[in-house]
Design a protein around this motif. Sequence first.
Motif, PDB file in Angstrom:
ATOM      1  N   ASP A  26       0.830  -1.209   0.000  1.00  0.00           N
ATOM      2  CA  ASP A  26       0.000   0.000   0.000  1.00  0.00           C
ATOM      3  C   ASP A  26       0.868   1.263   0.000  1.00  0.00           C
ATOM      4  O   ASP A  26       0.725   2.139   0.852  1.00  0.00           O
ATOM      5  N   VAL A  27       1.760   1.334  -0.977  1.00  0.00           N
ATOM      6  CA  VAL A  27       2.674   2.477  -1.094  1.00  0.00           C
ATOM      7  C   VAL A  27       1.983   3.594  -1.870  1.00  0.00           C
ATOM      8  O   VAL A  27       1.501   3.390  -2.990  1.00  0.00           O
ATOM      9  N   ASN A  28       1.948   4.780  -1.262  1.00  0.00           N
ATOM     10  CA  ASN A  28       1.298   5.943  -1.870  1.00  0.00           C
ATOM     11  C   ASN A  28       2.146   7.185  -1.648  1.00  0.00           C
ATOM     12  O   ASN A  28       2.374   7.588  -0.506  1.00  0.00           O
ATOM     13  N   PHE A  29       2.645   7.772  -2.722  1.00  0.00           N
ATOM     14  CA  PHE A  29       3.334   9.060  -2.615  1.00  0.00           C
ATOM     15  C   PHE A  29       3.525   9.637  -4.013  1.00  0.00           C
ATOM     16  O   PHE A  29       3.393   8.933  -5.019  1.00  0.00           O
ATOM     17  N   SER A  30       3.814  10.917  -4.065  1.00  0.00           N
ATOM     18  CA  SER A  30       4.152  11.550  -5.339  1.00  0.00           C
ATOM     19  C   SER A  30       5.348  12.465  -5.116  1.00  0.00           C
ATOM     20  O   SER A  30       5.649  12.857  -3.983  1.00  0.00           O
ATOM     21  N   VAL A  31       6.051  12.774  -6.185  1.00  0.00           N
ATOM     22  CA  VAL A  31       7.179  13.708  -6.136  1.00  0.00           C
ATOM     23  C   VAL A  31       6.947  14.767  -7.208  1.00  0.00           C
ATOM     24  O   VAL A  31       6.751  14.434  -8.386  1.00  0.00           O
ATOM     25  N   GLU A  32       6.952  16.031  -6.786  1.00  0.00           N
ATOM     26  CA  GLU A  32       6.771  17.129  -7.728  1.00  0.00           C
ATOM     27  C   GLU A  32       8.090  17.416  -8.452  1.00  0.00           C
ATOM     28  O   GLU A  32       9.165  17.037  -8.008  1.00  0.00           O
ATOM     29  N   GLN A  33       7.971  18.117  -9.573  1.00  0.00           N
ATOM     30  CA  GLN A  33       9.125  18.359 -10.420  1.00  0.00           C
ATOM     31  C   GLN A  33      10.292  19.010  -9.677  1.00  0.00           C
ATOM     32  O   GLN A  33      11.450  18.675  -9.899  1.00  0.00           O
ATOM     33  N   HIS A  34      10.000  19.913  -8.755  1.00  0.00           N
ATOM     34  CA  HIS A  34      11.074  20.683  -8.102  1.00  0.00           C
ATOM     35  C   HIS A  34      11.569  20.040  -6.815  1.00  0.00           C
ATOM     36  O   HIS A  34      12.499  20.550  -6.196  1.00  0.00           O
ATOM     37  N   GLU A  35      10.976  18.929  -6.388  1.00  0.00           N
ATOM     38  CA  GLU A  35      11.232  18.425  -5.037  1.00  0.00           C
ATOM     39  C   GLU A  35      12.561  17.689  -4.882  1.00  0.00           C
ATOM     40  O   GLU A  35      13.061  17.072  -5.816  1.00  0.00           O
ATOM     41  N   PHE A  36      13.072  17.734  -3.670  1.00  0.00           N
ATOM     42  CA  PHE A  36      14.207  16.918  -3.231  1.00  0.00           C
ATOM     43  C   PHE A  36      13.687  16.067  -2.081  1.00  0.00           C
ATOM     44  O   PHE A  36      13.243  16.592  -1.064  1.00  0.00           O
ATOM     45  N   VAL A  37      13.734  14.749  -2.226  1.00  0.00           N
ATOM     46  CA  VAL A  37      13.134  13.842  -1.246  1.00  0.00           C
ATOM     47  C   VAL A  37      14.165  12.795  -0.835  1.00  0.00           C
ATOM     48  O   VAL A  37      14.814  12.177  -1.689  1.00  0.00           O
ATOM     49  N   PHE A  38      14.318  12.602   0.468  1.00  0.00           N
ATOM     50  CA  PHE A  38      15.164  11.523   0.989  1.00  0.00           C
ATOM     51  C   PHE A  38      14.340  10.240   1.117  1.00  0.00           C
ATOM     52  O   PHE A  38      13.159  10.281   1.499  1.00  0.00           O
ATOM     53  N   LEU A  39      14.988   9.109   0.873  1.00  0.00           N
ATOM     54  CA  LEU A  39      14.389   7.792   1.081  1.00  0.00           C
ATOM     55  C   LEU A  39      15.270   7.039   2.065  1.00  0.00           C
ATOM     56  O   LEU A  39      16.457   6.828   1.809  1.00  0.00           O
ATOM     57  N   ILE A  40      14.705   6.664   3.205  1.00  0.00           N
ATOM     58  CA  ILE A  40      15.509   6.029   4.254  1.00  0.00           C
ATOM     59  C   ILE A  40      14.874   4.707   4.685  1.00  0.00           C
ATOM     60  O   ILE A  40      13.735   4.403   4.343  1.00  0.00           O
TER      61      ILE A  40
END
Length: 236
Positions: A26-40
């Motif tokens: 049940d993975v739900n997320f989005s990333v916008e064009q300008h975003e910087f997102v960490f994955l840990i």
Amino acid sequence: MDFSTQPVLQVNQATIFQGLNPVLTDVNFSVEQHEFVFLIGRTGSGKSSLLKTLYADLELKSGVVEVAGFDLGTIKQKEIPFLRRKIGIIFQDFQLFNDRTVAENLSFVMKATGWNNKLKIRERMAEVLMLVGLNDALEKMPHQLSGGEQQRVVIARALLNEPSILLADEPTGNLDPDVADGIFKLFQEINKKGTAILMATHNHDLLRKYPYRVLKCENGVLQDSKTHDVSFGTSF
């Protein structure tokens, strides 16, 4: 480069597998064009499997995932190279051809993604190496470069096709802290120019220092700091 208002990455009700075993549900997320997102997340928690699913190295078996305009649920094998023109993939272990020069490493990727004009290939290689501060590295072999320089070549390789998003799997994991800091600043510069970045990391210092959004893989679920209080103490 497409700077539309649509998210560059959208994941809805996806299940991520390692082999036959689901590791994230049940993975739900989005990333916008300008975003910087960490994955840990701890080793084995599903970070790399999630990234591999996003660049279609692992099959999406359940859910809806769109990356740079491609629906991974219906993507055909012959379309995967076109997807990978729209995204940049950066590995911890570099994955450079050690028996080829930097120029040959870069041109291999360009030819594989549809470039055929030798002059334009040479011009673009020079552009991306300048972006990463390696103007004079074209004719060098990987073993003639430091670890940090090799990672800059890998970043240059990922930028060749002006990607909408960079997917980076522990890109500073094998580097000394000072070198890692320089590489991270390079990622920030790329992000400021409009390229989204999703970066898997174990580096606690980066998480404490930079208040970017965090996605955490833990106990088979993905927590998003936009909607959850995500902790990142010493447990990953």
